[in-house]
Design an enzyme around this catalytic site. Sequence first.
Site, PDB file in Angstrom:
ATOM      1  N   LEU A 144      65.370  28.497  74.215  1.00  0.00           N
ATOM      2  CA  LEU A 144      64.581  29.085  75.302  1.00  0.00           C
ATOM      3  C   LEU A 144      63.098  29.185  74.956  1.00  0.00           C
ATOM      4  O   LEU A 144      62.290  29.513  75.817  1.00  0.00           O
ATOM      5  CB  LEU A 144      65.108  30.503  75.618  1.00  0.00           C
ATOM      6  CG  LEU A 144      66.287  30.623  76.599  1.00  0.00           C
ATOM      7  CD1 LEU A 144      67.530  29.929  76.078  1.00  0.00           C
ATOM      8  CD2 LEU A 144      66.608  32.089  76.856  1.00  0.00           C
ATOM      9  N   ALA A 188      66.874  25.216  77.912  1.00  0.00           N
ATOM     10  CA  ALA A 188      66.395  25.844  79.147  1.00  0.00           C
ATOM     11  C   ALA A 188      65.280  24.973  79.710  1.00  0.00           C
ATOM     12  O   ALA A 188      64.245  24.784  79.091  1.00  0.00           O
ATOM     13  CB  ALA A 188      65.888  27.251  78.873  1.00  0.00           C
ATOM     14  N   TYR A 233      53.342  21.247  82.517  1.00  0.00           N
ATOM     15  CA  TYR A 233      54.557  22.009  82.201  1.00  0.00           C
ATOM     16  C   TYR A 233      55.793  21.208  82.598  1.00  0.00           C
ATOM     17  O   TYR A 233      56.705  21.005  81.788  1.00  0.00           O
ATOM     18  CB  TYR A 233      54.510  23.360  82.934  1.00  0.00           C
ATOM     19  CG  TYR A 233      55.713  24.223  82.687  1.00  0.00           C
ATOM     20  CD1 TYR A 233      56.028  24.662  81.408  1.00  0.00           C
ATOM     21  CD2 TYR A 233      56.552  24.607  83.733  1.00  0.00           C
ATOM     22  CE1 TYR A 233      57.139  25.461  81.175  1.00  0.00           C
ATOM     23  CE2 TYR A 233      57.661  25.407  83.518  1.00  0.00           C
ATOM     24  CZ  TYR A 233      57.950  25.832  82.239  1.00  0.00           C
ATOM     25  OH  TYR A 233      59.057  26.615  82.017  1.00  0.00           O
ATOM     26  N   ILE A 284      64.130  36.313  79.177  1.00  0.00           N
ATOM     27  CA  ILE A 284      65.500  35.815  79.382  1.00  0.00           C
ATOM     28  C   ILE A 284      66.288  35.878  78.078  1.00  0.00           C
ATOM     29  O   ILE A 284      67.449  36.291  78.043  1.00  0.00           O
ATOM     30  CB  ILE A 284      65.496  34.370  79.940  1.00  0.00           C
ATOM     31  CG1 ILE A 284      64.712  34.306  81.261  1.00  0.00           C
ATOM     32  CG2 ILE A 284      66.919  33.863  80.147  1.00  0.00           C
ATOM     33  CD1 ILE A 284      64.518  32.903  81.829  1.00  0.00           C
ATOM     34  N   ASP A 336      61.679  33.966  67.199  1.00  0.00           N
ATOM     35  CA  ASP A 336      60.636  34.120  68.224  1.00  0.00           C
ATOM     36  C   ASP A 336      59.308  34.360  67.505  1.00  0.00           C
ATOM     37  O   ASP A 336      59.253  35.131  66.549  1.00  0.00           O
ATOM     38  CB  ASP A 336      60.978  35.327  69.109  1.00  0.00           C
ATOM     39  CG  ASP A 336      60.250  35.286  70.443  1.00  0.00           C
ATOM     40  OD1 ASP A 336      60.916  35.345  71.483  1.00  0.00           O
ATOM     41  OD2 ASP A 336      59.001  35.209  70.441  1.00  0.00           O
ATOM     42  N   ASN A 337      58.260  33.689  67.968  1.00  0.00           N
ATOM     43  CA  ASN A 337      56.947  33.917  67.317  1.00  0.00           C
ATOM     44  C   ASN A 337      56.116  34.970  68.062  1.00  0.00           C
ATOM     45  O   ASN A 337      54.954  35.186  67.741  1.00  0.00           O
ATOM     46  CB  ASN A 337      56.160  32.599  67.195  1.00  0.00           C
ATOM     47  CG  ASN A 337      55.750  32.045  68.550  1.00  0.00           C
ATOM     48  OD1 ASN A 337      56.042  32.626  69.591  1.00  0.00           O
ATOM     49  ND2 ASN A 337      55.062  30.908  68.538  1.00  0.00           N
ATOM     50  N   GLY A 355      61.993  37.005  74.170  1.00  0.00           N
ATOM     51  CA  GLY A 355      61.399  36.858  75.501  1.00  0.00           C
ATOM     52  C   GLY A 355      62.251  37.562  76.543  1.00  0.00           C
ATOM     53  O   GLY A 355      63.291  38.166  76.229  1.00  0.00           O
TER      54      GLY A 355
END
Length: 341
Positions: free
Chosen positions: A77, A118, A150, A13, A32-33, A11
């Site tokens: 993250l 995060a 969220y 960040i 990461d997907n 991503g």
Amino acid sequence: MTHALITGGAGFIGSHLAERLLAAGQQVTVIDNLSTGRFANIAPLEGQPGFRYAIEDIRNIHVMDRLVSECDVIYHLAAAVGVQKIVSQPIETIEVNIGGTEVVLQTARRYRKKVLIASTSEIYGKGVRFPFHEDDDSLLGPTTRSRWSYAASKAIDEFLALAYHKQVGLPVVIIRLFNTVGPRQTGQYGMVLPRFVQAALAGEPINVYGDGGQSRCFCNVRDVVAAMHALAETPAAVGQVFNVGSQEEVTILDLAERVRARAGSTSEIRFIPYDEAYEAGFEDFRRRVPSIDRIRALIGWQPVISLDETIDQIIAYYREELQHGGDQPQGTDIGAHPGRA
Ligand code: UDP
């Protein structure tokens, strides 16, 4: 040599963090997907000594078990992010954010690894006392407004992480991020600065939602990853929550004007009602300013990159992108590959 596992490392960040830790001589594994991450963000790191990745969902407990057992510290993250995405895909937001963090914490507990989580300034919600301090109340809107899912999902993540710390002594650190911006951030999920820059460069209207009088403090991603790295290496940070953000406040209308001027653009600035931009009844924040007293007192951190410098970096990034094919998600088929970690 420290070995860091970065969930969501492809991503915006995460990829800057990976770069920083590698430059500091650490080993880095990314998981990461590619749901919002882009393979292109980590492609330049491929082949660097100490770097490897797995294209996989963090809810795959078998893969996470192995990766966590092999690392020293986890930077968590991976999450569903972006206000537009959250409003349009609330199921994914809640399930990924809570389910993913559960797996990370359960696995970290198994191997007693330090975890940095995060989190987000959204947790303060409609707070009216500025700046926001870490121990302030959280003032969220009703469950009928998707946006708040969220903040609520991230609040559960924080509760859970602090519970692991309290009950079983797991070393956790929570970082609340305030509008992180910089090169590689995509505008696809709603973030304002890349959207403004892309519109300005294309000569298209810059869409300001509401009256543009709402303000934010934008913090450069390089300052943010420096804070994360330093907090991970500070034993006294364990068990605590830290705001990480800039205190340079700007209204969204002023931001639009600055972007337009710095890009040398003649784009029209257009006002769009919130209902049209998001959904009926959408609630925005009028202001959001962090107190950074806690992190400053502990490690002496404060942002060093100005907003104008950041805007210039993003303009340069998108000029380059425009020459090489634009802001498209990359490699949607990569998920079928086993990855290399
Ligand atoms: N915004 C805007 N135009 C856009 C995208 C966002 O005016 O194209 C506004 C948005 O309504 C909010 C601010 O910019 O007031 C920051 O939005 P972003 O989604 O980047 O961050 P957040 O709302 O989480 O602070």
